[in-house]
Structure formats: C-alpha cells, structure tokens
Design a protein around this motif. Structure first.
Motif, PDB file in Angstrom:
ATOM      1  N   LEU A   1       0.802  -1.230   0.000  1.00 24.75           N
ATOM      2  CA  LEU A   1       0.000   0.000   0.000  1.00 24.75           C
ATOM      3  C   LEU A   1       0.836   1.281   0.000  1.00 24.75           C
ATOM      4  CD1 LEU A   1      -1.781  -2.268   1.671  1.00 24.75           C
ATOM      5  CD2 LEU A   1      -3.313  -0.330   1.970  1.00 24.75           C
ATOM      6  N   THR A   2       1.689   1.434   1.010  1.00 24.55           N
ATOM      7  CA  THR A   2       2.423   2.689   1.195  1.00 24.55           C
ATOM      8  C   THR A   2       3.338   2.979   0.006  1.00 24.55           C
ATOM      9  OG1 THR A   2       2.433   2.091   3.534  1.00 24.55           O
ATOM     10  CG2 THR A   2       3.811   3.957   2.877  1.00 24.55           C
ATOM     11  N   ARG A   3       4.077   1.960  -0.356  1.00 25.99           N
ATOM     12  CA  ARG A   3       5.035   2.079  -1.455  1.00 25.99           C
ATOM     13  C   ARG A   3       4.321   2.440  -2.759  1.00 25.99           C
ATOM     14  NH1 ARG A   3       5.963  -3.059  -2.713  1.00 25.99           N
ATOM     15  NH2 ARG A   3       6.092  -3.556  -0.502  1.00 25.99           N
ATOM     16  N   THR A   4       3.212   1.752  -3.020  1.00 32.81           N
ATOM     17  CA  THR A   4       2.493   1.974  -4.274  1.00 32.81           C
ATOM     18  C   THR A   4       1.879   3.370  -4.314  1.00 32.81           C
ATOM     19  OG1 THR A   4       1.998  -0.384  -4.291  1.00 32.81           O
ATOM     20  CG2 THR A   4       0.753   1.005  -5.813  1.00 32.81           C
ATOM     21  N   GLU A   5       1.266   3.778  -3.221  1.00 39.48           N
ATOM     22  CA  GLU A   5       0.661   5.112  -3.194  1.00 39.48           C
ATOM     23  C   GLU A   5       1.719   6.186  -3.411  1.00 39.48           C
ATOM     24  OE1 GLU A   5      -0.979   6.619   0.508  1.00 39.48           O
ATOM     25  OE2 GLU A   5      -2.704   7.379  -0.608  1.00 39.48           O
TER      26      GLU A   5
ATOM     27  N   PHE B   1      -6.067  12.905   2.047  1.00 38.62           N
ATOM     28  CA  PHE B   1      -6.399  11.799   2.954  1.00 38.62           C
ATOM     29  C   PHE B   1      -5.800  10.518   2.384  1.00 38.62           C
ATOM     30  CE2 PHE B   1      -9.938   9.178   5.103  1.00 38.62           C
ATOM     31  CZ  PHE B   1      -9.278   9.181   6.317  1.00 38.62           C
ATOM     32  N   PRO B   2      -4.492  10.333   2.568  1.00 39.17           N
ATOM     33  CA  PRO B   2      -3.799   9.216   1.936  1.00 39.17           C
ATOM     34  C   PRO B   2      -3.857   7.938   2.777  1.00 39.17           C
ATOM     35  CG  PRO B   2      -2.213  10.576   3.092  1.00 39.17           C
ATOM     36  CD  PRO B   2      -3.569  11.205   3.330  1.00 39.17           C
ATOM     37  N   GLY B   3      -3.233   6.893   2.266  1.00 44.73           N
ATOM     38  CA  GLY B   3      -2.982   5.690   3.051  1.00 44.73           C
ATOM     39  C   GLY B   3      -4.121   4.694   3.138  1.00 44.73           C
TER      40      GLY B   3
ATOM     41  N   LEU C   1     -17.407   8.083  -2.908  1.00 43.67           N
ATOM     42  CA  LEU C   1     -17.155   9.520  -2.881  1.00 43.67           C
ATOM     43  C   LEU C   1     -18.406  10.306  -3.257  1.00 43.67           C
ATOM     44  CD1 LEU C   1     -13.573   9.414  -4.376  1.00 43.67           C
ATOM     45  CD2 LEU C   1     -14.174  10.444  -2.179  1.00 43.67           C
ATOM     46  N   ARG C   2     -19.066   9.885  -4.327  1.00 43.19           N
ATOM     47  CA  ARG C   2     -20.276  10.598  -4.755  1.00 43.19           C
ATOM     48  C   ARG C   2     -21.366  10.544  -3.696  1.00 43.19           C
ATOM     49  NH1 ARG C   2     -18.903   8.636 -10.043  1.00 43.19           N
ATOM     50  NH2 ARG C   2     -20.148   6.793  -9.648  1.00 43.19           N
ATOM     51  N   SER C   3     -21.411   9.444  -2.931  1.00 43.26           N
ATOM     52  CA  SER C   3     -22.417   9.313  -1.865  1.00 43.26           C
ATOM     53  C   SER C   3     -22.257  10.393  -0.810  1.00 43.26           C
ATOM     54  CB  SER C   3     -22.314   7.943  -1.191  1.00 43.26           C
ATOM     55  OG  SER C   3     -22.479   6.928  -2.143  1.00 43.26           O
ATOM     56  N   ALA C   4     -21.081  10.987  -0.756  1.00 44.69           N
ATOM     57  CA  ALA C   4     -20.826  12.027   0.241  1.00 44.69           C
ATOM     58  C   ALA C   4     -20.691  13.407  -0.408  1.00 44.69           C
ATOM     59  CB  ALA C   4     -19.574  11.684   1.035  1.00 44.69           C
ATOM     60  N   GLY C   5     -21.109  13.536  -1.679  1.00 47.67           N
ATOM     61  CA  GLY C   5     -21.081  14.841  -2.341  1.00 47.67           C
ATOM     62  C   GLY C   5     -19.769  15.187  -3.019  1.00 47.67           C
ATOM     63  N   TRP C   6     -18.871  14.211  -3.148  1.00 46.62           N
ATOM     64  CA  TRP C   6     -17.579  14.446  -3.794  1.00 46.62           C
ATOM     65  C   TRP C   6     -17.613  13.878  -5.205  1.00 46.62           C
ATOM     66  CZ3 TRP C   6     -13.977  17.528  -1.761  1.00 46.62           C
ATOM     67  CH2 TRP C   6     -13.953  17.725  -0.374  1.00 46.62           C
ATOM     68  N   THR C   7     -17.423  14.716  -6.209  1.00 51.22           N
ATOM     69  CA  THR C   7     -17.421  14.272  -7.601  1.00 51.22           C
ATOM     70  C   THR C   7     -16.001  13.954  -8.054  1.00 51.22           C
ATOM     71  OG1 THR C   7     -19.322  15.667  -8.067  1.00 51.22           O
ATOM     72  CG2 THR C   7     -18.024  14.940  -9.957  1.00 51.22           C
ATOM     73  N   PRO C   8     -15.738  12.694  -8.428  1.00 54.60           N
ATOM     74  CA  PRO C   8     -14.385  12.366  -8.896  1.00 54.60           C
ATOM     75  C   PRO C   8     -14.041  13.128 -10.184  1.00 54.60           C
ATOM     76  CG  PRO C   8     -15.605  10.367  -8.353  1.00 54.60           C
ATOM     77  CD  PRO C   8     -16.596  11.505  -8.361  1.00 54.60           C
ATOM     78  N   ILE C   9     -12.861  13.749 -10.225  1.00 54.18           N
ATOM     79  CA  ILE C   9     -12.430  14.455 -11.437  1.00 54.18           C
ATOM     80  C   ILE C   9     -11.100  13.952 -11.968  1.00 54.18           C
ATOM     81  CG2 ILE C   9     -13.743  16.577 -10.950  1.00 54.18           C
ATOM     82  CD1 ILE C   9     -11.071  17.814  -9.988  1.00 54.18           C
ATOM     83  N   GLY C  10     -10.451  13.074 -11.213  1.00 52.71           N
ATOM     84  CA  GLY C  10      -9.188  12.503 -11.683  1.00 52.71           C
ATOM     85  C   GLY C  10      -8.885  11.237 -10.903  1.00 52.71           C
ATOM     86  N   GLU C  11      -8.204  10.305 -11.566  1.00 50.64           N
ATOM     87  CA  GLU C  11      -7.902   9.052 -10.875  1.00 50.64           C
ATOM     88  C   GLU C  11      -6.623   8.452 -11.438  1.00 50.64           C
ATOM     89  OE1 GLU C  11     -11.211   6.420 -10.733  1.00 50.64           O
ATOM     90  OE2 GLU C  11     -10.052   4.727 -10.007  1.00 50.64           O
ATOM     91  N   TRP C  12      -5.793   7.966 -10.573  1.00 44.74           N
ATOM     92  CA  TRP C  12      -4.519   7.375 -10.997  1.00 44.74           C
ATOM     93  C   TRP C  12      -4.314   6.058 -10.265  1.00 44.74           C
ATOM     94  CZ3 TRP C  12      -5.479  12.298  -9.409  1.00 44.74           C
ATOM     95  CH2 TRP C  12      -5.352  13.305 -10.375  1.00 44.74           C
ATOM     96  N   THR C  13      -3.640   5.149 -10.927  1.00 48.78           N
ATOM     97  CA  THR C  13      -3.293   3.898 -10.270  1.00 48.78           C
ATOM     98  C   THR C  13      -1.905   3.467 -10.729  1.00 48.78           C
ATOM     99  OG1 THR C  13      -4.058   1.658  -9.749  1.00 48.78           O
ATOM    100  CG2 THR C  13      -4.376   2.387 -12.018  1.00 48.78           C
ATOM    101  N   ASP C  14      -1.421   2.374 -10.176  1.00 47.72           N
ATOM    102  CA  ASP C  14      -0.142   1.807 -10.597  1.00 47.72           C
ATOM    103  C   ASP C  14      -0.413   0.827 -11.736  1.00 47.72           C
ATOM    104  OD1 ASP C  14      -1.441   0.535  -8.192  1.00 47.72           O
ATOM    105  OD2 ASP C  14      -0.254  -1.126  -8.975  1.00 47.72           O
TER     106      ASP C  14
END
Ligand code: AVJ
Length: 413
Positions: free
Chosen positions: A146-150, A246-248, A381-394
């Motif tokens: 987790l930590t390393r990848t993030e 809010f990482p990790g 996220l949307r359930s709490a009023g946060w609209t995703p605008i970007g997303e990244w992964t490994d």
C-alpha cells in the motif's frame, strides 16, 4: 489533460476482473504484456467527470460519537478521583510515568468489546507508541504494497495532479501522522498554506517541525483534533481554496456508513468548491491481500498482539498474550480484510478487575480493512457529495488515488 477516461477506465476494469482470477504474478505478467513488454511503472487512469450525483444527506454524524463522549465523561469523573488520591500520595509526574493512566474511552471500548458477541475492539486503539512504531515497520514490509504503491503513484503523477488542483490551495491533511507522502504533495501543488490535522499532538509537533525545515516559506497551521467531526479551519484560510489530502487508505478502516459520514464531515470542513485527494486500496487477489496483512517476518502479528499488551499495560489486564494468535481473513461478501486475535486454548483473564473467559478457537475482531473496486470507490465519494475528477493507479492496479471536487449537487437527473 485530455479526456482519456473511457479507454483507460475500461482497461482498468479489465485489469481488475483479471486480477480477481489470477495470482499476483500472473497479473504482473498480464500487465506487462498489455504494455507491450515495457516496464513503465505507472499507468494513469483518469475518470471522466460525471454530470449528476445523488443529493448529499444532511451532514449530521452518527450517534456513536455522542455515546463515546458520554462514556468518556463518566469514566473521566472516576479517573479524576483516582488522580486526586494519587496526588496526595506521590508527585503527579512520577505517578504518570510509573502507572500510565488509561484513556477512559479505551477502557470503555475494551470492556464493551470483550463483553459483546462477536468480540471486537476498534482498530484505532492499535496506535500507542509501540503500535505506531510497528505500523511504521509494516509500511516498509515487502508484502505491504500500500504505502510504497501510493507514494510511487503520487510521485509519478505529481504534475498531472497539480494541473487538476491548480496552485494556491491550502492543503488540509486529515490524520497527518508522520506521513512521508506530504512533501510529495506540497512540492507538487504550490500550496498557499498547510493545515495538518491529527489527534496526536506529539505526532503533529514532530511532523510540523520537519516540514518547516523543508518548506520554510509555507505558512503551517496545525490543528490538534478529531477529523471525524466537522472542524473550523483557521481564519487565515478564509478566502483560500482548499485541497483535502487523505492518503494511506485510512478510509478502509470504516464501514460504508461511517466512511460516508467521514467524507461528508470533510466536505463540510473544507466547503463547496474544495478538492480532495484520497488514497483508496483496491480489491485484488487474496494471494496478494493476505500476505500484506500476515507478513513472513510476523510484524503485523506483533502489531495485532500489541493491542493485548497495551490492555495489560494500561488497563491492568491479565491477558495471557502467548495464548493468542494473529489471524487474517478475507471476507469476500463485505470486501474486507479482517484481523482477529484467536485464543489457542481456553483462557480466562481480567481487565480492570472485570473477569472474562474465551474458549479455544474464539476470536477478538480487531480490524477491518475495506477494499474497493474503481467504481465502488467513486460511488463512495459521490455518496458524500464528492465528484471524482481525476484518478490514478499503478501498473498492476493495486491502489487508487482519486481527486474529487465538493460540488453542490443537483437533485434531478
Ligand atoms: C492504516 C488502515 C490503512 O488497513 O492497511 C496495516 C492498517 N493494519 N496492517 C491498513 C494496517 C494492518 C492500515 N491502514
């Protein structure tokens, strides 16, 4: 920052489905093949901003906090009396070092948790000094991706993230702890200020001192507090746009209703128009998940068992720690890793004078770590009023980093 969402989201989905069926090595091989045999470390995945979201419910937090506070209050009254008695006999300082006075909320959670069925103690009590050290060790384990990848996602996409957040935001970090990821974000997004929030004042002071050295011109406003509740930000930030951090995959410790409550509290703390950069661990093959929580060196086992040592130390417990073993399970229905402490024989013990017994094979449930598919995480996220605008992964899709925006949500489609 082109709209690459569709193709990449589809590819991420394919990757996720594949990941469910194969072991970790097969996933790695498949990913490398898809990338034409290159060893590119990171594959960005961007979400298309969606148009409409569910209405956020009212931001009232769950009642459990009030119950907690009530329990803490009554227990506090008890311990104040103990204090007075000790103060008569010995200097307060040495009384504190010789006999650490227990946090009344810890006592209440342990006694209630051992009394109910199934037995369960909240994961937040892992983090005494020893537990925090052990967690730091966990983050360096080869199995704990987790930590390393993030961190690698953050550094590979720093410029991309910065261009979506824009410069001049006050970065508000929730549960800043002693995070090594903070400097990555701060140097990427050219912030106007940094606001670390943590319940542990000790951790805050250490990390602030270090960051002041690294970013001498950045105004830092630490807040010692519980980010589970709406907080009032320093007046100095009044007109600055905000970026929550809010990482990790800390959100993973919460079940869905608690996670939504927390994300709503963050929305209220930061305000409309704010952004949130959040790390959320992904669902993946059990062959990768289980070792991450049951490492070969036994560090996670020690971390789990330290809770029993802490109960013995701080609550006058008589738990025979060697009669317990660390158990990790993947609960597929709930999509979560569970950690338990299992009695390897019939045991009886007391905590703060209260007697308890456990038969061989019974467990104390000590942690949940929820995992999310890419769509699950965006829905949360949307359930709490946060609209995703970007997303990244490994490249392997092990971990997700999502940027979301606090929007006023229209009710109709
Ligand atoms: C701090 C909640 C993200 O769930 O992976 C690590 C805690 N527990 N190993 C996680 C944890 C056991 C960790 N979080």
């Amino acid at each position: 920052m082109a709209a690459v969402g569709d193709a990449r989201t589809r590819r991420a989905t394919v990757r996720e489905d594949a990941a469910k069926e194969r072991d970790a090595n097969a996933v790695t091989r498949a990913a490398i093949t898809r990338h034409g045999g290159t060893s590119a470390l990171i594959d960005p995945v961007r979400v298309d901003p969606t148009r409409v979201d569910p209405t956020p419910a009212d931001p009232t937090l769950a009642g459990s906090a009030q119950v907690d506070a009530a329990l803490a209050d009554s227990a506090l009254a008890d311990s104040a009396q103990v204090d007075a008695t000790l103060a008569d006999a010995v200097p307060v300082d040495s009384a504190l070092t010789d006999l650490p006075l227990a946090d009344p909320a810890f006592r209440a959670d342990v006694l209630a948790g051992l009394s109910r069925r199934p037995r369960a103690i909240p994961a937040r009590w892992f983090y005494d000094r020893r537990g925090s050290e052990l967690f730091e060790d966990i983050t360096r384990l080869p199995e704990y991706y987790l930590t390393r990848t993030e961190r690698s996602i953050l550094s590979a996409h720093a410029a991309d993230i910065a261009s979506l957040t824009g410069p001049g935001r006050a970065v508000v970090e929730f549960g800043s702890g002693s995070s090594a990821k903070t400097p990555l974000v701060l140097s990427a997004v050219a912030p106007s200020a940094y606001v670390p929030i943590d319940i542990s004042g000790e951790f805050l002071r250490d990390s602030v001192a270090e960051l002041e050295r690294q970013f001498p011109k950045l105004p830092i406003h630490p807040i010692e507090g519980d980010f589970m509740h709406r907080l009032v930000l320093p007046a100095a930030l009044a007109n600055q746009p905000r970026l929550g951090f809010f990482p990790g995959s800390t959100i993973g410790n919460m079940n869905a209703p608690a996670a939504v409550d927390l994300l709503r509290a963050m929305w209220e703390t930061l305000g409309e128009g704010s952004k949130l950069l959040i790390g959320i661990d992904r669902i993946k093959p059990v062959s990768v998940l289980i070792p991450a929580y049951d490492d070969a060196q036994g560090v996670t086992a020690e971390f789990n068992l330290n809770l029993l040592h802490r109960i013995n130390r701080e609550l006058g417990g008589t738990i025979p720690v060697s009669a317990f073993r660390h158990v990790v399970r993947w609960n597929d229905t709930e999509a979560r890793i569970e950690m338990h402490l299992e009695a390897t024989r019939d045991v009886s013990f007391s905590v703060d004078g209260c007697p308890f017994a456990m038969s061989k094979g019974k467990t104390i449930h000590t942690e949940n770590s929820y995992k999310y598919g890419p769509r699950d995480a965006r829905l949360l996220l949307r359930s709490a009023g946060w609209t995703p605008i970007g997303e990244w992964t490994d490249r392997e899709g092990l971990f997700g980093l999502i940027l979301a925006e606090a929007r006023a949500v229209p009710a109709a489609p």
